[in-house]
Design a protein around this motif. Structure first.
Motif, PDB file in Angstrom:
ATOM      1  N   LYS A  10       0.833  -1.204   0.000  1.00 32.08           N
ATOM      2  CA  LYS A  10       0.000   0.000   0.000  1.00 32.08           C
ATOM      3  C   LYS A  10       0.869   1.254   0.000  1.00 32.08           C
ATOM      4  CE  LYS A  10      -3.790   2.339   2.294  1.00 32.08           C
ATOM      5  NZ  LYS A  10      -4.793   2.283   3.349  1.00 32.08           N
ATOM      6  N   ASP A  11       1.906   1.266   0.828  1.00 34.30           N
ATOM      7  CA  ASP A  11       2.814   2.421   0.876  1.00 34.30           C
ATOM      8  C   ASP A  11       3.490   2.657  -0.473  1.00 34.30           C
ATOM      9  OD1 ASP A  11       2.144   2.795   3.533  1.00 34.30           O
ATOM     10  OD2 ASP A  11       4.013   1.915   4.312  1.00 34.30           O
ATOM     11  N   LEU A  12       3.920   1.585  -1.111  1.00 34.08           N
ATOM     12  CA  LEU A  12       4.559   1.732  -2.422  1.00 34.08           C
ATOM     13  C   LEU A  12       3.578   2.270  -3.453  1.00 34.08           C
ATOM     14  CD1 LEU A  12       6.729  -1.516  -2.522  1.00 34.08           C
ATOM     15  CD2 LEU A  12       7.556   0.849  -2.340  1.00 34.08           C
ATOM     16  N   PHE A  13       2.339   1.765  -3.440  1.00 25.83           N
ATOM     17  CA  PHE A  13       1.348   2.253  -4.397  1.00 25.83           C
ATOM     18  C   PHE A  13       1.019   3.721  -4.167  1.00 25.83           C
ATOM     19  CE2 PHE A  13       0.830  -1.916  -6.030  1.00 25.83           C
ATOM     20  CZ  PHE A  13       0.088  -1.809  -7.188  1.00 25.83           C
ATOM     21  N   ILE A  14       0.997   4.139  -2.918  1.00 28.77           N
ATOM     22  CA  ILE A  14       0.760   5.557  -2.634  1.00 28.77           C
ATOM     23  C   ILE A  14       1.880   6.400  -3.222  1.00 28.77           C
ATOM     24  CG2 ILE A  14       0.698   7.284  -0.783  1.00 28.77           C
ATOM     25  CD1 ILE A  14      -0.835   5.137   0.888  1.00 28.77           C
ATOM     26  N   GLU A  15       3.106   5.964  -3.032  1.00 26.33           N
ATOM     27  CA  GLU A  15       4.252   6.697  -3.579  1.00 26.33           C
ATOM     28  C   GLU A  15       4.236   6.689  -5.106  1.00 26.33           C
ATOM     29  OE1 GLU A  15       6.634   8.561  -2.068  1.00 26.33           O
ATOM     30  OE2 GLU A  15       5.447   8.287  -0.254  1.00 26.33           O
ATOM     31  N   ILE A  16       3.889   5.564  -5.684  1.00 29.97           N
ATOM     32  CA  ILE A  16       3.821   5.456  -7.146  1.00 29.97           C
ATOM     33  C   ILE A  16       2.741   6.381  -7.691  1.00 29.97           C
ATOM     34  CG2 ILE A  16       3.227   3.896  -9.045  1.00 29.97           C
ATOM     35  CD1 ILE A  16       4.632   1.673  -7.302  1.00 29.97           C
ATOM     36  N   LYS A  17       1.647   6.500  -6.965  1.00 26.88           N
ATOM     37  CA  LYS A  17       0.563   7.385  -7.400  1.00 26.88           C
ATOM     38  C   LYS A  17       1.071   8.810  -7.608  1.00 26.88           C
ATOM     39  CE  LYS A  17      -4.090   8.884  -6.464  1.00 26.88           C
ATOM     40  NZ  LYS A  17      -5.376   8.303  -6.187  1.00 26.88           N
ATOM     41  N   GLU A  25      10.448   1.159  -8.662  1.00 29.68           N
ATOM     42  CA  GLU A  25      11.588   0.243  -8.769  1.00 29.68           C
ATOM     43  C   GLU A  25      11.608  -0.734  -7.587  1.00 29.68           C
ATOM     44  OE1 GLU A  25      16.410   0.598  -8.621  1.00 29.68           O
ATOM     45  OE2 GLU A  25      15.322   2.132  -9.747  1.00 29.68           O
ATOM     46  N   LYS A  26      11.324  -0.229  -6.402  1.00 28.92           N
ATOM     47  CA  LYS A  26      11.272  -1.090  -5.218  1.00 28.92           C
ATOM     48  C   LYS A  26      10.141  -2.103  -5.347  1.00 28.92           C
ATOM     49  CE  LYS A  26      11.235  -1.104  -0.214  1.00 28.92           C
ATOM     50  NZ  LYS A  26      11.217  -0.335   1.018  1.00 28.92           N
ATOM     51  N   LEU A  27       8.991  -1.652  -5.836  1.00 29.18           N
ATOM     52  CA  LEU A  27       7.878  -2.564  -6.066  1.00 29.18           C
ATOM     53  C   LEU A  27       8.307  -3.680  -7.015  1.00 29.18           C
ATOM     54  CD1 LEU A  27       4.745  -3.098  -5.705  1.00 29.18           C
ATOM     55  CD2 LEU A  27       4.507  -1.902  -7.884  1.00 29.18           C
ATOM     56  N   GLU A  59       1.058  -1.846 -16.605  1.00 37.25           N
ATOM     57  CA  GLU A  59      -0.293  -1.420 -16.217  1.00 37.25           C
ATOM     58  C   GLU A  59      -0.275  -0.616 -14.913  1.00 37.25           C
ATOM     59  OE1 GLU A  59      -4.735  -3.142 -15.183  1.00 37.25           O
ATOM     60  OE2 GLU A  59      -3.116  -4.559 -15.514  1.00 37.25           O
ATOM     61  N   ILE A  60       0.507  -1.072 -13.951  1.00 35.55           N
ATOM     62  CA  ILE A  60       0.598  -0.334 -12.681  1.00 35.55           C
ATOM     63  C   ILE A  60       1.084   1.083 -12.938  1.00 35.55           C
ATOM     64  CG2 ILE A  60       1.892  -0.144 -10.509  1.00 35.55           C
ATOM     65  CD1 ILE A  60       1.780  -3.270 -10.424  1.00 35.55           C
ATOM     66  N   TRP A  61       2.126   1.237 -13.748  1.00 30.00           N
ATOM     67  CA  TRP A  61       2.661   2.578 -14.002  1.00 30.00           C
ATOM     68  C   TRP A  61       1.655   3.431 -14.771  1.00 30.00           C
ATOM     69  CZ3 TRP A  61       6.048   5.277 -11.608  1.00 30.00           C
ATOM     70  CH2 TRP A  61       6.464   6.500 -12.159  1.00 30.00           C
ATOM     71  N   ARG A  62       1.001   2.838 -15.766  1.00 26.82           N
ATOM     72  CA  ARG A  62       0.030   3.596 -16.565  1.00 26.82           C
ATOM     73  C   ARG A  62      -1.191   4.004 -15.750  1.00 26.82           C
ATOM     74  NH1 ARG A  62       0.034   0.205 -22.183  1.00 26.82           N
ATOM     75  NH2 ARG A  62       1.998   1.058 -22.963  1.00 26.82           N
ATOM     76  N   ARG A  63      -1.590   3.161 -14.810  1.00 23.00           N
ATOM     77  CA  ARG A  63      -2.797   3.425 -14.009  1.00 23.00           C
ATOM     78  C   ARG A  63      -2.477   4.077 -12.671  1.00 23.00           C
ATOM     79  NH1 ARG A  63      -6.511  -1.375 -13.024  1.00 23.00           N
ATOM     80  NH2 ARG A  63      -7.680   0.324 -12.118  1.00 23.00           N
ATOM     81  N   GLN A  64      -1.276   4.559 -12.502  1.00 18.59           N
ATOM     82  CA  GLN A  64      -0.861   5.077 -11.192  1.00 18.59           C
ATOM     83  C   GLN A  64      -1.795   6.147 -10.654  1.00 18.59           C
ATOM     84  OE1 GLN A  64       3.003   6.333 -12.515  1.00 18.59           O
ATOM     85  NE2 GLN A  64       2.514   8.468 -12.260  1.00 18.59           N
TER      86      GLN A  64
END
Length: 87
Positions: A10-17, A25-27, A59-64
């Protein structure tokens, strides 16, 4: 099989957002093997499983901007892998 650390994810996705490439990169570094293993368990094909890993991270990067954190990020990740694998 490795396990997902829900809080870290969750923390990584928040940062990626917010466009944090280091978090992305960590993800990748922390979860690419897990994603590969799940995809391989479905497909039983090394190349196809590697393609799924790439597709999921693209997809994760495009949908951030559009990932909602109210939804279970783990479920989102598993659903992405499964959907790509069966397609």
């Amino acid at each position: 099989m490795e396990k997902i650390n829900a809080r870290e994810l969750k923390d990584l996705f928040i940062e990626i957002k917010y466009g944090n490439k280091i978090a992305f990169e960590k993800l990748y570094n922390n979860y690419n093997k897990l994603i590969y293993n799940i995809a391989y368990s479905i497909l039983k094909n090394k190349q196809d499983a590697e393609d799924i890993v790439q597709d999921v991270f693209v997809e994760i990067w495009r949908r951030q901007d559009s990932v909602e954190f109210g939804e279970q990020i783990q479920a989102f990740l598993y659903r992405s892998i499964y959907t790509k694998a069966i397609n």
